[in-house]
Design an enzyme around this catalytic site. Structure first.
Site, PDB file in Angstrom:
ATOM      1  N   MET A   1      25.671  -8.492  85.779  1.00 52.65           N
ATOM      2  CA  MET A   1      24.741  -7.449  86.231  1.00 52.65           C
ATOM      3  C   MET A   1      23.661  -8.071  87.120  1.00 52.65           C
ATOM      4  O   MET A   1      22.638  -7.433  87.395  1.00 52.65           O
ATOM      5  CB  MET A   1      24.110  -6.747  85.031  1.00 52.65           C
TER       6      MET A   1
ATOM      7  N   HIS B   1      24.893 -17.514  83.622  1.00 54.23           N
ATOM      8  CA  HIS B   1      25.900 -16.965  84.542  1.00 54.23           C
ATOM      9  C   HIS B   1      26.569 -18.089  85.339  1.00 54.23           C
ATOM     10  O   HIS B   1      27.782 -18.079  85.542  1.00 54.23           O
ATOM     11  CB  HIS B   1      25.249 -16.030  85.565  1.00 54.23           C
TER      12      HIS B   1
ATOM     13  N   ARG C   1      16.806 -10.772  81.021  1.00 56.90           N
ATOM     14  CA  ARG C   1      15.703  -9.980  80.456  1.00 56.90           C
ATOM     15  C   ARG C   1      14.532 -10.846  79.992  1.00 56.90           C
ATOM     16  O   ARG C   1      13.467 -10.297  79.687  1.00 56.90           O
ATOM     17  CB  ARG C   1      16.210  -9.142  79.282  1.00 56.90           C
TER      18      ARG C   1
HETATM   19  P1  AMP Z   1      25.086  -9.975  82.263  1.00 59.95           P
HETATM   20  O1  AMP Z   1      24.687 -10.150  83.686  1.00 59.95           O
HETATM   21  O2  AMP Z   1      23.957 -10.035  81.298  1.00 59.95           O
HETATM   22  O3  AMP Z   1      25.993  -8.778  82.063  1.00 59.95           O
HETATM   23  O4  AMP Z   1      25.979 -11.244  81.910  1.00 59.95           O
HETATM   24  C1  AMP Z   1      27.133 -11.539  82.638  1.00 59.95           C
HETATM   25  C2  AMP Z   1      27.922 -12.565  81.884  1.00 59.95           C
HETATM   26  O5  AMP Z   1      27.138 -13.743  81.710  1.00 59.95           O
HETATM   27  C3  AMP Z   1      28.319 -12.077  80.476  1.00 59.95           C
HETATM   28  O6  AMP Z   1      29.639 -12.490  80.192  1.00 59.95           O
HETATM   29  C4  AMP Z   1      27.309 -12.774  79.610  1.00 59.95           C
HETATM   30  O7  AMP Z   1      27.773 -13.000  78.281  1.00 59.95           O
HETATM   31  C5  AMP Z   1      27.134 -14.094  80.334  1.00 59.95           C
HETATM   32  N1  AMP Z   1      25.864 -14.712  79.952  1.00 59.95           N
HETATM   33  C6  AMP Z   1      24.636 -14.146  79.935  1.00 59.95           C
HETATM   34  N2  AMP Z   1      23.717 -15.014  79.455  1.00 59.95           N
HETATM   35  C7  AMP Z   1      24.379 -16.141  79.137  1.00 59.95           C
HETATM   36  C8  AMP Z   1      24.002 -17.413  78.593  1.00 59.95           C
HETATM   37  N3  AMP Z   1      22.741 -17.673  78.275  1.00 59.95           N
HETATM   38  N4  AMP Z   1      24.964 -18.342  78.411  1.00 59.95           N
HETATM   39  C9  AMP Z   1      26.253 -18.092  78.734  1.00 59.95           C
HETATM   40  N5  AMP Z   1      26.680 -16.917  79.266  1.00 59.95           N
HETATM   41  C10 AMP Z   1      25.764 -15.961  79.458  1.00 59.95           C
END
Ligand code: AMP
Length: 281
Positions: free
Chosen positions: A30, A37, A187
């Site tokens: 996102m 990421h 966040r």
């Molecule tokens: P999001 O943008 O929050 O939807 O996250 C995109 C992807 O990055 C998802 O698969 C999350 O689980 C992964 N992600 C987010 N934060 C972390 C983190 N701290 N460590 C590893 N992967 C992450």
């Protein structure tokens, strides 16, 4: 790196890549990218001939009183960061392009969603599953990369891939943390200075619980009660949940055994944070 904004263009590109027998490593996000990421993208870079990421804040997975409008967005910054880890294509569709009309088919996730965030955020995983079915169809990845930070998402997506026979391999990647243990998250920017100091106690409580389990405690309620006491002592936010289940089935345990997840969610003044650890006894 090329930015692709239209679904039609992405679909044509996918067809070209498939024709050339490329392996497509895909990381759905996102946006507002951080090291978490990027670790997924680096892994995708190692394992595939082409790396595609998407940046799409999916309205379907946010509840009416959640942070869809205020979710942090900065596509220029995302573009720069994605380039540093060798991403080939950044797919950046608009919500209107993704959801031009009311959909004919509704996706409802049945299993693995009656606990944790699935219970606290009704409809969230239906929205996640819907957008992923669309994105998997458009991008047709060989390998898709998800973070264990969102462990319930990994459990649901592995069911989705199996149920719908997507020829995709799911790779689950360990959570990347700040030096003080706070799980990296887009966040986190919404924590106040004081809350940022408290936030490492989320991981501290998980580690303490794991230590007690490893030392012999097997009663989930005793562990979660102790975790709540620790959190209440050190954080100003309110506890949304602290729960222990089998993983990836997410079933209740009378006795802690096998592969388990300890997961929690905490609401601070402007942001709700989640974290977990998974381990096998
Ligand atoms: P999001 O943008 O929050 O939807 O996250 C995109 C992807 O990055 C998802 O698969 C999350 O689980 C992964 N992600 C987010 N934060 C972390 C983190 N701290 N460590 C590893 N992967 C992450």
């Amino acid at each position: 790196m090329k930015i692709i904004r239209s679904i039609d263009e992405m679909t044509r590109l996918t067809a070209d890549l498939k024709r050339n027998n490329e392996t497509i490593g895909y990381v759905p996000t996102m946006g507002y990218l951080h090291e978490g990421h990027l670790s997924l993208m680096k892994k995708a870079r190692e394992e595939n001939s082409v790396v595609v990421i998407s940046v799409f804040v999916n309205p379907l997975q946010f509840g009416p009183n959640e942070d869809y409008d205020s979710y942090p967005r900065d596509i220029e910054r995302d573009e720069l960061l994605a380039k540093t880890v060798g991403v080939d294509y950044l797919f950046y569709p608009s919500a209107l392009d993704m959801y031009p009309d009311e959909m004919t088919v509704e996706i409802k996730v049945k299993k693995r969603v009656n606990v944790l965030c699935g219970r606290k955020r009704p409809g969230h995983f239906d929205g996640v599953a819907t957008v992923l079915i669309k994105l998997f169809s458009i991008i047709q990845p060989t390998n898709v990369y998800f973070g264990l930070k969102d462990a319930q998402q990994v459990a649901v997506v592995s069911g989705l891939i199996k149920d719908f026979n997507f020829p995709i391999c799911l790779c689950a990647i360990e959570t990347v943390r700040e030096e003080d243990g706070l799980a990296k998250s887009s966040r986190n920017v919404y924590l106040t200075e004081e809350e940022r100091k408290e936030a490492p106690y989320l991981y501290q409580s998980l580690l303490k619980a794991k230590n007690e389990i490893v030392a012999g405690e097997r009663n989930p309620e005793i562990i979660t009660t102790k975790m709540k006491e620790l959190l209440q002592e050190f954080i100003s936010g309110s506890i949304d949940y602290v729960e222990i289940y089998s993983y990836p089935e997410l079933e209740e345990l009378q006795v802690i055994e096998g592969k388990v997840i300890i997961a929690l969610a905490v609401r601070f003044s402007k942001v709700r944070l989640i974290d977990n650890i998974i381990f096998e006894l």
